[in-house]
Design an enzyme around this catalytic site. Structure first.
Site, PDB file in Angstrom:
ATOM      1  N   ARG A 113       0.829  -1.190   0.000  1.00 18.30           N
ATOM      2  CA  ARG A 113       0.000   0.000   0.000  1.00 18.30           C
ATOM      3  C   ARG A 113       0.867   1.244   0.000  1.00 18.30           C
ATOM      4  O   ARG A 113       1.852   1.329   0.748  1.00 18.30           O
ATOM      5  CB  ARG A 113      -0.890   0.047   1.252  1.00 18.30           C
ATOM      6  CG  ARG A 113      -2.217  -0.675   1.053  1.00 18.30           C
ATOM      7  CD  ARG A 113      -3.089   0.064   0.037  1.00 18.30           C
ATOM      8  NE  ARG A 113      -4.298  -0.650  -0.322  1.00 18.30           N
ATOM      9  CZ  ARG A 113      -4.390  -1.577  -1.266  1.00 18.30           C
ATOM     10  NH1 ARG A 113      -3.332  -1.948  -1.951  1.00 18.30           N
ATOM     11  NH2 ARG A 113      -5.545  -2.136  -1.546  1.00 18.30           N
ATOM     12  N   GLU A 117      -3.468   7.718  -5.751  1.00 18.60           N
ATOM     13  CA  GLU A 117      -3.476   7.118  -7.095  1.00 18.60           C
ATOM     14  C   GLU A 117      -4.614   7.691  -7.908  1.00 18.60           C
ATOM     15  O   GLU A 117      -5.696   7.926  -7.346  1.00 18.60           O
ATOM     16  CB  GLU A 117      -3.631   5.593  -6.971  1.00 18.60           C
ATOM     17  CG  GLU A 117      -2.445   4.967  -6.244  1.00 18.60           C
ATOM     18  CD  GLU A 117      -2.578   3.457  -6.071  1.00 18.60           C
ATOM     19  OE1 GLU A 117      -3.588   2.878  -6.502  1.00 18.60           O
ATOM     20  OE2 GLU A 117      -1.670   2.855  -5.497  1.00 18.60           O
ATOM     21  N   HIS A 137      -0.155   0.136  -9.932  1.00 15.55           N
ATOM     22  CA  HIS A 137      -0.979  -0.728  -9.062  1.00 15.55           C
ATOM     23  C   HIS A 137      -1.473  -1.973  -9.828  1.00 15.55           C
ATOM     24  O   HIS A 137      -2.670  -2.198  -9.977  1.00 15.55           O
ATOM     25  CB  HIS A 137      -2.182   0.062  -8.499  1.00 15.55           C
ATOM     26  CG  HIS A 137      -2.736  -0.540  -7.240  1.00 15.55           C
ATOM     27  ND1 HIS A 137      -3.259   0.220  -6.228  1.00 15.55           N
ATOM     28  CD2 HIS A 137      -2.874  -1.826  -6.831  1.00 15.55           C
ATOM     29  CE1 HIS A 137      -3.698  -0.569  -5.256  1.00 15.55           C
ATOM     30  NE2 HIS A 137      -3.464  -1.824  -5.602  1.00 15.55           N
TER      31      HIS A 137
HETATM   32  P1  NAD Z   1      -2.682  -9.881   5.475  1.00 16.81           P
HETATM   33  O1  NAD Z   1      -3.639  -9.202   6.383  1.00 16.81           O
HETATM   34  O2  NAD Z   1      -2.823 -11.324   5.203  1.00 16.81           O
HETATM   35  O3  NAD Z   1      -1.192  -9.634   6.021  1.00 16.81           O
HETATM   36  C1  NAD Z   1      -0.746  -8.425   6.524  1.00 16.81           C
HETATM   37  C2  NAD Z   1       0.313  -8.732   7.564  1.00 16.81           C
HETATM   38  O4  NAD Z   1       0.837  -7.485   8.029  1.00 16.81           O
HETATM   39  C3  NAD Z   1      -0.229  -9.460   8.782  1.00 16.81           C
HETATM   40  O5  NAD Z   1       0.498 -10.637   9.037  1.00 16.81           O
HETATM   41  C4  NAD Z   1      -0.069  -8.460   9.896  1.00 16.81           C
HETATM   42  O6  NAD Z   1       0.246  -9.071  11.130  1.00 16.81           O
HETATM   43  C5  NAD Z   1       1.093  -7.631   9.409  1.00 16.81           C
HETATM   44  N1  NAD Z   1       1.183  -6.328  10.042  1.00 16.81           N
HETATM   45  C6  NAD Z   1       0.186  -5.506  10.438  1.00 16.81           C
HETATM   46  N2  NAD Z   1       0.690  -4.408  11.012  1.00 16.81           N
HETATM   47  C7  NAD Z   1       2.029  -4.537  10.976  1.00 16.81           C
HETATM   48  C8  NAD Z   1       3.097  -3.723  11.408  1.00 16.81           C
HETATM   49  N3  NAD Z   1       2.895  -2.554  12.030  1.00 16.81           N
HETATM   50  N4  NAD Z   1       4.350  -4.163  11.210  1.00 16.81           N
HETATM   51  C9  NAD Z   1       4.584  -5.344  10.600  1.00 16.81           C
HETATM   52  N5  NAD Z   1       3.615  -6.166  10.177  1.00 16.81           N
HETATM   53  C10 NAD Z   1       2.357  -5.757  10.369  1.00 16.81           C
HETATM   54  O7  NAD Z   1      -2.717  -9.050   4.137  1.00 16.81           O
HETATM   55  P2  NAD Z   1      -2.267  -9.572   2.700  1.00 16.81           P
HETATM   56  O8  NAD Z   1      -3.400 -10.238   2.046  1.00 16.81           O
HETATM   57  O9  NAD Z   1      -0.991 -10.308   2.845  1.00 16.81           O
HETATM   58  O10 NAD Z   1      -2.002  -8.195   1.947  1.00 16.81           O
HETATM   59  C11 NAD Z   1      -0.848  -7.451   2.273  1.00 16.81           C
HETATM   60  C12 NAD Z   1      -0.904  -6.083   1.620  1.00 16.81           C
HETATM   61  O11 NAD Z   1      -0.849  -6.232   0.207  1.00 16.81           O
HETATM   62  C13 NAD Z   1      -2.169  -5.296   1.887  1.00 16.81           C
HETATM   63  O12 NAD Z   1      -1.827  -3.946   2.073  1.00 16.81           O
HETATM   64  C14 NAD Z   1      -2.965  -5.443   0.617  1.00 16.81           C
HETATM   65  O13 NAD Z   1      -3.859  -4.406   0.424  1.00 16.81           O
HETATM   66  C15 NAD Z   1      -1.852  -5.422  -0.401  1.00 16.81           C
HETATM   67  N6  NAD Z   1      -2.170  -5.984  -1.700  1.00 16.81           N
HETATM   68  C16 NAD Z   1      -1.793  -5.267  -2.789  1.00 16.81           C
HETATM   69  C17 NAD Z   1      -2.035  -5.767  -4.048  1.00 16.81           C
HETATM   70  C18 NAD Z   1      -1.632  -4.983  -5.254  1.00 16.81           C
HETATM   71  O14 NAD Z   1      -2.350  -4.972  -6.235  1.00 16.81           O
HETATM   72  N7  NAD Z   1      -0.494  -4.330  -5.237  1.00 16.81           N
HETATM   73  C19 NAD Z   1      -2.665  -7.002  -4.209  1.00 16.81           C
HETATM   74  C20 NAD Z   1      -3.008  -7.722  -3.070  1.00 16.81           C
HETATM   75  C21 NAD Z   1      -2.737  -7.214  -1.805  1.00 16.81           C
HETATM   76  C1  MLT Z   2      -5.827  -5.342  -3.210  1.00 13.06           C
HETATM   77  O1  MLT Z   2      -5.706  -4.835  -2.099  1.00 13.06           O
HETATM   78  O2  MLT Z   2      -6.451  -6.405  -3.387  1.00 13.06           O
HETATM   79  C2  MLT Z   2      -5.157  -4.686  -4.351  1.00 13.06           C
HETATM   80  O3  MLT Z   2      -5.096  -3.338  -4.173  1.00 13.06           O
HETATM   81  C3  MLT Z   2      -5.668  -5.148  -5.649  1.00 13.06           C
HETATM   82  C4  MLT Z   2      -6.560  -4.256  -6.440  1.00 13.06           C
HETATM   83  O4  MLT Z   2      -7.769  -4.270  -6.234  1.00 13.06           O
HETATM   84  O5  MLT Z   2      -6.081  -3.588  -7.330  1.00 13.06           O
END
Ligand code: NAD
Ligand code: MLT
Length: 535
Positions: free
Chosen positions: A229, A258, A277
């Site tokens: 994020r 964004e 993204h």
């Molecule tokens: P998740 O909730 O499974 O994992 C997040 C992890 O972060 C957890 O294990 C939590 O304990 C940890 N966490 C929370 N606060 C913390 C801190 N202060 N310090 C260290 N660790 C901490 O989430 P996820 O499904 O693994 O997704 C992770 C991130 O990726 C999210 O921000 C999600 O929105 C993003 N994401 C982005 C895309 C994209 O298109 N770029 C796609 C999917 C997910």
């Molecule tokens: C997500 O958090 O799942 C990602 O931002 C993916 C997206 O919807 O683009």
């Protein structure tokens, strides 16, 4: 039902919603008043990261049941406001995890080998072979900040490519990290040891800006990858660190605001690779998240548990059939209790005895609370009922006893005010026939639906006949009746009538005027509007 979609989702999700008979409307890139107008009559809203779902949006959408996030991150949705408005927020946390992990790996390689930079120059006709000397991932240390779903998938993939893994995540167990071959370390140690640092936390007040100038300096060389994020990493500080050679490079897929503008600081730094993204942008991921959200919208409309609800009790699919009949039963028991007890309710207990006590009953308890609060005309559903109880200072307890004296399973909702407590119990006859079997200590056998008259009276001859004749005079048909007395002859009795017709207030008053009557209440239960008012 109207489903409004304000960020593009995969056609598979749209088709599934249409097949379910919903009226699917798309309105991409709407914001401000246009968004408020579009959502005004929507029953479901589907977004990705592009739509800000604020309190104003919930205020403007009185019929909204669910907001579905076709993806993981819900930082663009005001979940507290959703809960206040009784709206479910659900995401699709599994569907794009692999896509995000693969993009992270791709971005790590892209930064380490300057692939986009070399590609752009070659396309421009320049053979810049000697300008690029890359870094191998093999043998380097990967620091993972946030070892959740995506972080773990990244760990598996990059472990397989010969990297050493360290991770910082204060909410994950050492055993879990161990199983992934990662050493859990403190944040500073993670920064110091990492040759590649990859961020996979959600954006929260705690993580916002957690990597800025000081943290990048601790890294002292190496690469930073952010596919989680925008906002977790300070973008100006990152641009400066790469520009000044504090870091060797960076790869960034997500940004605080964004889409980013032309003058964004990361765009002008050569060793920073950027994508707009794209982490979840694969066919498989988009199909997964879109169909998962469509299924959850259907479940929400059907009053079934919503698998990935973030602000409502959710129930495992395998458990749901066993608890389903008790959801309506607890709601009805709550409704009867709340309507029979006078005065301000200060406590509610939902008690489970017998087989049902072995189940996950969070949703049943929430429904019991909903039943208690509904007659008080609070805007309530199973999403916001526990919060409403807390806000109004009502003590809620849930208790379980594996033995049940008379029934295989018994659910009792007790409501109390300062002076007294009144309990209503229900069970299932023959496995699925719901009955109210106790009201205020009296054993009864009442059908928990429709219109009901509950009378407490002196146990004297002729009372039942009297009530029956008053109802008959007003053309009110009795569908069923159960009379019980608590003590021996001459004490108090309770009579429950299931009725086909509503009972006007004047009829209740007429019955109550008889000096053998102690209390008379006309109740409307599930699916009934209160038609008992005098015209
Ligand atoms: P998740 O909730 O499974 O994992 C997040 C992890 O972060 C957890 O294990 C939590 O304990 C940890 N966490 C929370 N606060 C913390 C801190 N202060 N310090 C260290 N660790 C901490 O989430 P996820 O499904 O693994 O997704 C992770 C991130 O990726 C999210 O921000 C999600 O929105 C993003 N994401 C982005 C895309 C994209 O298109 N770029 C796609 C999917 C997910
Ligand atoms: C997500 O958090 O799942 C990602 O931002 C993916 C997206 O919807 O683009």
């Amino acid at each position: 039902m109207k489903v409004l979609i304000t960020d593009p989702i995969d056609d598979a999700g749209l088709e599934r919603l249409r097949e379910s008979g919903h009226d699917v409307e798309t309105a991409y890139d709407v914001e401000g008043q246009a968004l408020l107008d579009a959502v005004a009559d929507a029953n479901a809203l589907v977004v990705r990261s592009g739509t800000e779902v604020t309190e104003e949006v919930f205020d403007a959408a009185p019929d909204l049941v669910i907001v579905g996030r076709a993806g993981i991150g819900v930082d663009n949705i005001d979940i507290d406001a959703a809960t206040d408005h009784g709206v479910i927020v659900a995401n699709a946390p599994e569907g794009n995890v692999r896509a995000a992990a693969e993009h992270t790996v791709a971005m790590s390689f892209a930064a380490a080998r300057s692939i986009p930079q070399a590609h752009a120059r070659l396309k421009a006709g320049e053979w810049a072979k000697s300008d690029y000397l890359g870094t191998e991932l093999n043998g380097k240390t990967l620091g993972i900040v946030g070892l959740g779903r995506v972080g773990q998938e990244v760990a598996k993939r990059l472990d397989g490519l010969g990297m050493n893994l360290v991770a910082y995540d204060p909410y994950i167990s050492e055993e879990r990290a161990d199983r992934l071959g990662a050493e859990l370390v403190e944040f500073e140690a993670c920064l110091e040891q990492a040759d590649f640092l990859t961020v996979h936390t959600p954006l929260t007040p705690e993580t916002e800006g957690m990597i800025s100038t000081d943290e990048l300096e601790l890294m002292g060389g190496g690469f930073l990858v952010n596919c989680a994020r925008g906002g977790v990493v300070d973008e100006e500080a990152l641009a400066e660190a790469v520009d000044d050679g504090v870091l060797d490079g960076a790869a960034v897929d997500v940004f605080a605001n964004e889409p980013i503008s032309e003058g964004h600081p990361l765009l002008s730094v050569d060793d920073v690779v950027v994508t707009p993204h794209l982490g979840a942008s694969t066919e498989a991921a988009q199909e997964n998240v879109a169909t998962s959200i469509a299924d959850q919208i259907d479940a929400a409309f059907a009053g079934e548990p919503v698998m990935n609800a973030l602000n409502a009790p959710s129930v495992d699919e395998s458990v749901f059939p066993r608890i389903q009949p008790y959801i309506g039963l607890a709601e009805t028991a709550g409704k009867i209790g709340a309507q029979l007890l006078d005065g301000r309710i200060s406590e509610v207990e939902v008690a489970y005895e017998g087989d049902i006590a072995e189940e996950d009953v969070e949703l049943v308890t929430a429904s019991g609370l909903k039943g208690v609060f509904e007659p008080l005309e609070w805007q309530v559903n199973a999403v916001n009922a526990p919060q409403i109880a807390e806000e109004r200072g009502i003590d809620v307890t849930e208790s379980k006893r594996l033995q049940s004296d008379d029934f295989q399973s018994l659910v009792t909702v007790s409501v109390g005010n300062e002076d007294e407590t009144l309990s209503v119990s229900g069970t299932l006859f023959a496995g699925d026939d719901p009955r109210i079997v106790r009201i205020d200590g009296y054993r009864v056998d009442a059908i928990p639906h429709g219109k009901m008259l509950v009378a407490r009276n002196a146990d004297k001859p002729g009372v039942i006949g009297f009530i029956g004749s008053v109802l008959g005079e007003h053309d009110i048909n009795i569908a069923g009746m159960f009379n019980a007395r608590r003590d021996d002859r001459g004490g108090e009795a309770l009579t429950v009538y299931n009725l086909d017709d509503p009972v006007p207030d004047k009829v209740v008053e007429r019955i109550l005027a008889d000096d053998r009557m102690i209390a008379v209440k006309y109740l409307t239960l599930n699916g009934e509007d209160d038609e008992g008012e005098d015209e």
